[in-house]
Design a protein around this motif. Structure first.
Motif, PDB file in Angstrom:
ATOM      1  N   PHE A  31     -43.897  15.230  15.561  1.00 13.60           N
ATOM      2  CA  PHE A  31     -43.351  15.451  14.243  1.00 13.60           C
ATOM      3  C   PHE A  31     -42.482  16.701  14.177  1.00 13.60           C
ATOM      4  N   ILE A  32     -41.945  17.137  15.322  1.00 12.45           N
ATOM      5  CA  ILE A  32     -40.996  18.249  15.381  1.00 12.45           C
ATOM      6  C   ILE A  32     -39.636  17.680  15.739  1.00 12.45           C
ATOM      7  N   SER A  33     -38.604  18.056  15.018  1.00 11.63           N
ATOM      8  CA  SER A  33     -37.279  17.489  15.235  1.00 11.63           C
ATOM      9  C   SER A  33     -36.574  18.129  16.416  1.00 11.63           C
ATOM     10  N   SER A  34     -35.792  17.317  17.138  1.00 11.21           N
ATOM     11  CA  SER A  34     -34.919  17.808  18.213  1.00 11.21           C
ATOM     12  C   SER A  34     -33.756  16.853  18.314  1.00 11.21           C
ATOM     13  N   SER A  35     -33.004  16.882  19.438  1.00 12.17           N
ATOM     14  CA  SER A  35     -31.825  16.036  19.556  1.00 12.17           C
ATOM     15  C   SER A  35     -32.209  14.571  19.662  1.00 12.17           C
ATOM     16  N   SER A  36     -31.389  13.666  19.120  1.00 13.78           N
ATOM     17  CA  SER A  36     -31.690  12.242  19.135  1.00 13.78           C
ATOM     18  C   SER A  36     -31.263  11.629  20.453  1.00 13.78           C
ATOM     19  N   SER A  37     -31.967  10.552  20.844  1.00 12.62           N
ATOM     20  CA  SER A  37     -31.609   9.850  22.066  1.00 12.62           C
ATOM     21  C   SER A  37     -32.130   8.436  22.002  1.00 12.62           C
ATOM     22  N   THR A  38     -31.425   7.520  22.651  1.00 15.33           N
ATOM     23  CA  THR A  38     -31.848   6.137  22.732  1.00 15.33           C
ATOM     24  C   THR A  38     -31.885   5.723  24.186  1.00 15.33           C
ATOM     25  N   VAL A  39     -32.949   5.047  24.570  1.00 15.56           N
ATOM     26  CA  VAL A  39     -33.113   4.585  25.931  1.00 15.56           C
ATOM     27  C   VAL A  39     -32.863   3.093  25.960  1.00 15.56           C
ATOM     28  N   GLU A  40     -31.929   2.681  26.766  1.00 13.50           N
ATOM     29  CA  GLU A  40     -31.580   1.271  26.820  1.00 13.50           C
ATOM     30  C   GLU A  40     -32.667   0.437  27.486  1.00 13.50           C
ATOM     31  N   ALA A  41     -33.355   0.977  28.482  1.00  7.22           N
ATOM     32  CA  ALA A  41     -34.325   0.182  29.232  1.00  7.22           C
ATOM     33  C   ALA A  41     -35.601   0.976  29.469  1.00  7.22           C
ATOM     34  N   LEU A  42     -36.377   1.172  28.409  1.00  5.80           N
ATOM     35  CA  LEU A  42     -37.676   1.821  28.531  1.00  5.80           C
ATOM     36  C   LEU A  42     -38.644   0.775  29.065  1.00  5.80           C
ATOM     37  N   ASN A  43     -39.127   0.974  30.273  1.00  2.22           N
ATOM     38  CA  ASN A  43     -39.929  -0.050  30.949  1.00  2.22           C
ATOM     39  C   ASN A  43     -41.399   0.077  30.579  1.00  2.22           C
ATOM     40  N   VAL A  44     -41.925  -0.911  29.870  1.00  5.18           N
ATOM     41  CA  VAL A  44     -43.340  -0.911  29.503  1.00  5.18           C
ATOM     42  C   VAL A  44     -44.089  -2.069  30.164  1.00  5.18           C
ATOM     43  N   GLU A  45     -43.451  -2.699  31.140  1.00  8.62           N
ATOM     44  CA  GLU A  45     -44.114  -3.784  31.845  1.00  8.62           C
ATOM     45  C   GLU A  45     -45.357  -3.255  32.563  1.00  8.62           C
ATOM     46  N   ASN A  46     -46.458  -3.981  32.417  1.00  9.41           N
ATOM     47  CA  ASN A  46     -47.737  -3.626  33.030  1.00  9.41           C
ATOM     48  C   ASN A  46     -48.342  -2.344  32.478  1.00  9.41           C
ATOM     49  N   GLN A  47     -47.920  -1.943  31.280  1.00 14.76           N
ATOM     50  CA  GLN A  47     -48.526  -0.790  30.632  1.00 14.76           C
ATOM     51  C   GLN A  47     -49.584  -1.264  29.620  1.00 14.76           C
ATOM     52  N   PRO A  48     -50.665  -0.508  29.440  1.00 13.75           N
ATOM     53  CA  PRO A  48     -51.668  -0.877  28.443  1.00 13.75           C
ATOM     54  C   PRO A  48     -51.104  -0.774  27.030  1.00 13.75           C
ATOM     55  N   TYR A  49     -51.491  -1.709  26.172  1.00  9.67           N
ATOM     56  CA  TYR A  49     -50.993  -1.657  24.794  1.00  9.67           C
ATOM     57  C   TYR A  49     -51.999  -2.228  23.813  1.00  9.67           C
ATOM     58  N   LEU A  50     -51.842  -1.818  22.571  1.00  9.04           N
ATOM     59  CA  LEU A  50     -52.589  -2.360  21.446  1.00  9.04           C
ATOM     60  C   LEU A  50     -51.667  -3.300  20.686  1.00  9.04           C
TER      61      LEU A  50
END
Length: 225
Positions: A31-50
């Protein structure tokens, strides 16, 4: 006199190191602001998730089990994310390791990866939440013997059988979770992440100031699907 000065210098250095770690955690707070960025290919394959497999929005946290800000995040904000977006099928919440504090961080992350590998997603999340719950309130960063192998094994045994725990311990000692942890760290470094927790929503780094800001970016992502 020279000998006394040397003795005084060591605790001063230790205090500076502890304060530095606290500053890193605090500046990385989501919740602290800094420079914005977008990731085109954030890889979450085989990562645990809810969440549900077909949930359209991905919320990804990079975290460290020894970071007290991550503990607070999981106790205060993850339940809200689950209630508002995960339980209704709008979003999936992923956890990715960024173990940066010390060997305790690395050990607990690799052990959790072994839990995920051997016992699956549901048990991983039980263990994950229990680790944060057991993080000491008076956490001392300079100590590297808090999340020991024995502690991790006993914590796991609170939620699984002896046989299941044995599978995880064996995988951990045989370094079967090493590759998954290395991939997490590689991705965090590629994203230039410097602290925890750090959040991404559909590849966009969260740069807001509070939970309402997070809701806004999540809802924008939902509308864009």
């Amino acid at each position: 006199m020279a000998s006394n000065k040397k003795k005084e210098r060591k605790p001063q250095k230790l205090i500076v190191w502890i304060v530095s770690i606290l500053v890193i955690c605090m500046t990385a707070l989501i919740f602290i602001s800094s420079s914005s960025s977008t990731v085109e290919a954030l890889n979450v394959e085989n990562q645990p998730y809810l969440g549900q497999d077909n949930a359209p929005v991905q919320i990804v946290e990079f975290g460290d089990y020894k970071c007290p800000i991550c503990k607070n995040f999981h106790e205060e904000f993850v339940p809200q994310i689950q209630r508002d977006y995960v339980e209704n099928g709008q979003a999936k919440f992923y956890f990715v390791n960024y173990s940066f504090i010390n060997v305790d961080s690395i050990r607990s992350a690799k052990f959790a990866e072994a839990v995920y590998k051997e016992l699956g997603n549901d048990v991983f999340w039980e263990f994950h939440h229990l680790l944060f719950e057991k993080q000491p309130e008076d956490l001392k960063y300079e100590r590297m013997d808090i999340f020991t192998e024995e502690f991790l094994e006993q914590t796991l045994k609170e939620i699984v059988t002896e046989e299941e725990a044995g599978k995880v311990v064996s995988a951990f000692y045989q370094k079967e979770s090493e590759a998954a942890w290395n991939e997490d760290m590689k991705q965090a470094n590629n994203l230039s992440i410097t602290g925890t927790p750090t959040l991404y929503v559909n590849g966009q780094k969260f740069e807001g100031n509070n939970y309402e800001d997070l809701k806004e970016i999540v809802e924008e992502a939902i509308e864009g699907e």
